[in-house]
Scaffold this motif. Structure first.
Motif, PDB file in Angstrom:
ATOM      1  N   SER A  31      41.235  42.790  33.385  1.00 35.63           N
ATOM      2  CA  SER A  31      39.826  42.899  32.984  1.00 35.63           C
ATOM      3  C   SER A  31      39.693  42.857  31.467  1.00 35.63           C
ATOM      4  O   SER A  31      38.787  42.207  30.933  1.00 35.63           O
ATOM      5  N   TYR A  32      40.595  43.536  30.787  1.00 38.35           N
ATOM      6  CA  TYR A  32      40.571  43.529  29.323  1.00 38.35           C
ATOM      7  C   TYR A  32      40.743  42.108  28.799  1.00 38.35           C
ATOM      8  O   TYR A  32      40.006  41.669  27.907  1.00 38.35           O
TER       9      TYR A  32
ATOM     10  N   ILE B  76      40.757  30.888  34.935  1.00 43.95           N
ATOM     11  CA  ILE B  76      39.525  31.663  34.830  1.00 43.95           C
ATOM     12  C   ILE B  76      38.379  30.840  35.400  1.00 43.95           C
ATOM     13  O   ILE B  76      38.103  29.726  34.945  1.00 43.95           O
TER      14      ILE B  76
ATOM     15  N   GLU C 237      34.241  30.747  37.175  1.00 44.52           N
ATOM     16  CA  GLU C 237      32.910  31.303  36.927  1.00 44.52           C
ATOM     17  C   GLU C 237      32.704  32.610  37.676  1.00 44.52           C
ATOM     18  O   GLU C 237      32.044  33.524  37.179  1.00 44.52           O
TER      19      GLU C 237
ATOM     20  N   TYR D 137      38.908  34.894  38.988  1.00 44.60           N
ATOM     21  CA  TYR D 137      40.124  34.332  38.404  1.00 44.60           C
ATOM     22  C   TYR D 137      41.188  34.159  39.482  1.00 44.60           C
ATOM     23  O   TYR D 137      41.119  34.754  40.573  1.00 44.60           O
TER      24      TYR D 137
ATOM     25  N   GLN E 179      45.056  45.930  36.919  1.00 45.97           N
ATOM     26  CA  GLN E 179      43.667  45.487  37.031  1.00 45.97           C
ATOM     27  C   GLN E 179      42.926  45.717  35.713  1.00 45.97           C
ATOM     28  O   GLN E 179      42.126  44.869  35.277  1.00 45.97           O
TER      29      GLN E 179
ATOM     30  N   LEU F 182      40.214  39.222  30.275  1.00 46.98           N
ATOM     31  CA  LEU F 182      39.076  38.355  30.605  1.00 46.98           C
ATOM     32  C   LEU F 182      37.850  38.686  29.759  1.00 46.98           C
ATOM     33  O   LEU F 182      37.152  37.786  29.281  1.00 46.98           O
ATOM     34  N   ASN F 183      37.589  39.967  29.568  1.00 39.37           N
ATOM     35  CA  ASN F 183      36.375  40.384  28.867  1.00 39.37           C
ATOM     36  C   ASN F 183      36.472  40.225  27.357  1.00 39.37           C
ATOM     37  O   ASN F 183      35.453  40.059  26.678  1.00 39.37           O
ATOM     38  N   SER F 184      37.686  40.281  26.822  1.00 40.28           N
ATOM     39  CA  SER F 184      37.842  40.182  25.366  1.00 40.28           C
ATOM     40  C   SER F 184      37.553  38.778  24.853  1.00 40.28           C
ATOM     41  O   SER F 184      37.148  38.593  23.704  1.00 40.28           O
ATOM     42  N   LYS F 185      37.815  37.778  25.732  1.00 42.08           N
ATOM     43  CA  LYS F 185      37.573  36.381  25.360  1.00 42.08           C
ATOM     44  C   LYS F 185      38.280  35.997  24.053  1.00 42.08           C
ATOM     45  O   LYS F 185      37.747  35.280  23.212  1.00 42.08           O
ATOM     46  N   ARG F 186      39.506  36.483  23.905  1.00 43.10           N
ATOM     47  CA  ARG F 186      40.311  36.172  22.730  1.00 43.10           C
ATOM     48  C   ARG F 186      41.680  35.679  23.181  1.00 43.10           C
ATOM     49  O   ARG F 186      42.125  35.943  24.299  1.00 43.10           O
TER      50      ARG F 186
END
Length: 248
Positions: free
Chosen positions: A153-154, A172, A174, A177, A149, A156-160
């Motif tokens: 989360s990493y 992904i 809105e 996921y 998990q 998704l949140n990094s957006k890289r």
């Protein structure tokens, strides 16, 4: 009288030992190394054969790419990142299976670990060294549900565009996921085996979820060696932005 001489000698010695030394001045001088310095032909001649051998080895053609391979041609994935993750999984799986009898679920690397791009045309051994100039080793970690998990989360949140292998299908949305691994829905109660590098396993790029896994398997195989082996095995590198990570 002899005693007096000895006594005076001891006093002089003690005084010398107790005398403190003081730094009075520091001087420096710049020496310019330029063409006025004569070359050492003996050293040059000794090094020349090894230099020529190294240059020839680095220019060895391993493979070919019909297009530029870069790490920034997609939002959450990239052509070069996809190649990196896929080759890491493909070449690590047989070694892991031989050591443990198991299989690896997927690969995750880091976007920043891709140090250069590969231009259209022949791919040389030098390209592989530039792509991975570090001595990173490949490792496999078994992650519990909570660490999985944290991994998700990493990502998704990094957006890289952190490289993920092609057996991942993540959509992904809105409000969340959807994730499938090897064609099966992600199970929050399962453990998963992930192949990565020792740098990331130690928390590099803030991937702390790789630390203290349920199980750690070292493959004694450098990521650079895997890159070279893969390029040498595959005549033409074909990759694209696919559906491993989609945004809706």
């Amino acid at each position: 009288m002899r005693f007096l001489y000895v006594f005076c000698f001891l006093i002089a010695c003690i005084s010398c030992k107790q005398k403190k030394q003081h730094l009075t001045r520091i001087t420096a001088k710049n020496i310019v190394l330029d063409s006025t310095f004569a070359e050492n032909n003996e050293i040059e001649n000794a090094v020349a054969p090894y230099k020529a051998k190294l240059v020839n080895e680095m220019q060895q053609v391993l493979s070919y790419t019909p297009k530029d391979l870069v790490k920034n041609d997609g939002e959450m994935q990239s052509s070069l990142g996809n190649v990196m993750a896929d080759l890491t999984l493909e070449l690590s799986n047989p070694i892991y299976k031989k050591q443990t009898g198991g299989t690896i679920d997927f690969a995750l690397l880091n976007h920043g670990g891709i140090r250069t791009s590969i231009s259209k045309g022949n791919i040389t051994k030098e390209d592989a060294f530039k792509l991975m100039p570090f001595e990173n080793e490949i490792v496999v970690v078994e992650l519990t549900a909570d660490k999985m998990q944290a991994l998700i989360s990493y990502f998704l949140n990094s957006k890289r565009a952190h490289p993920l292998s092609k057996n991942i299908a993540m959509t992904i949305k809105e409000n969340g996921y959807d994730l499938k691994i090897n064609g099966e829905q992600f199970d929050q109660n399962k453990t998963y085996t992930v192949v990565t590098t020792d740098y990331l396993q130690n928390g590099g790029s803030r991937m702390n979820f790789f630390k203290n896994p349920k199980k750690l398997t070292k493959l004694n195989y450098k990521l650079r060696s895997a890159i070279i082996d893969y390029f040498a095995k595959v005549d033409t590198i074909r990759t694209t932005i696919d559906n491993r990570v989609m945004i809706k």
